[in-house]
Scaffold this active site. Structure first.
Site, PDB file in Angstrom:
ATOM      1  N   GLY A  29      48.595  99.515  69.731  1.00 38.71           N
ATOM      2  CA  GLY A  29      47.615 100.471  69.230  1.00 38.71           C
ATOM      3  C   GLY A  29      47.758 100.579  67.725  1.00 38.71           C
ATOM      4  N   TYR A  30      46.657 100.922  67.081  1.00 38.04           N
ATOM      5  CA  TYR A  30      46.640 100.981  65.620  1.00 38.04           C
ATOM      6  C   TYR A  30      46.762 102.423  65.144  1.00 38.04           C
ATOM      7  CZ  TYR A  30      45.635  96.133  65.925  1.00 38.04           C
ATOM      8  OH  TYR A  30      45.764  94.795  66.206  1.00 38.04           O
ATOM      9  N   LEU A  31      47.803 102.683  64.353  1.00 34.91           N
ATOM     10  CA  LEU A  31      47.974 104.005  63.736  1.00 34.91           C
ATOM     11  C   LEU A  31      46.970 104.183  62.611  1.00 34.91           C
ATOM     12  CD1 LEU A  31      51.866 104.049  63.537  1.00 34.91           C
ATOM     13  CD2 LEU A  31      50.441 105.418  65.084  1.00 34.91           C
TER      14      LEU A  31
END
Lengths: 162, 162
Positions: A29-31
């Site tokens: 997942g992308y922060l």
């Protein structure tokens, strides 16, 4: 870190010997995704986890990987909502300096399968003949970058060789 | 991690005993600032370094700090260009559960001095009387958040108590 030399192709059908490849399920997942960088967290099914900072492709290449403990991953994961990819990554060393990574996507991206091949040199990359089960070459196509897939989903013609 | 209870004030003049406080020079830069999160790296003058992920204040609070080795910091630092803050942080434990952090900013932010006080309880925060050398209360004022200072610089009236 050295420049990565790789090609990326869609996969029309899974290779017969896929069961013999090494396989790991990856949740990532992308922060944050900005014009300058992407910051991603990833956990493998053996619970290893990392946070990776990558500069945008246009900038001088920076890629830094930090180990995350399982608790830290759990606390950060909620911040990636709406920007996630889950896939099973099948890996095979095809020859010295040449690695196959075949990603079978899950969830909203189910049906998408890609092959990334990393080469030791530009010459090797050019000389390579893709296997018969591979389809359209999407090397450098942003629509198939994982950060794009995470946010926008798969392109319509993902599984077609058109 | 527990909710932080703190107040932030501008500082009109430095306290007389500042030399007796613990002091560390901090360089910090933002890898990414989005609506959901900020990702910051920071290095102290003893070479300790960290990468910190914070959720936006509006979201359920996540703050995760990862240790960075010196080389990793050096490689990531170029990605923070245009989004940096350098300051000397002076720290004093004023009472159990009550920490003073007085930040003297440098470079483009020179002239700006802030005091952050962290409390053990809301009650303590309300009951606290600021020292005479402290000025305007800017608690919760986004203009004085470090990510804003890093990108936009100091507000015009930064050092005035108006």
């Amino acid at each position: 870190m050295a420049q990565e030399i790789e090609r990326k192709l869609l996969v029309d059908e899974l290779p017969d010997d896929l069961d013999a490849w090494r396989a790991r399920r990856l949740e990532q997942g992308y922060l944050a995704i900005t014009d300058e960088a992407e910051i991603r967290i990833r956990r493998a099914d053996d619970n290893d986890a990392w946070l990776t900072v990558k500069s945008a492709p246009s900038l001088s290449r920076v890629e830094e990987e930090l180990v995350l403990d399982a608790d830290a991953f759990e606390r950060l994961w909620p911040l990636t909502e709406g920007r996630r990819v889950v896939k099973v990554r099948h890996t095979r060393e095809d020859a010295p300096g040449m690695t196959f990574e075949l990603d079978v996507y899950e969830g909203a991206l189910a049906g998408l399968v890609t092959l990334e091949v990393e080469f030791a040199s530009e010459e090797d990359a050019r000389a390579w003949t893709p296997p018969p089960w591979a389809g359209r070459d999407v090397t450098g196509d942003k629509a198939y970058a994982n950060q794009t897939l995470a946010v926008h989903g798969a392109p319509r013609s993902a599984s077609r060789d058109d």
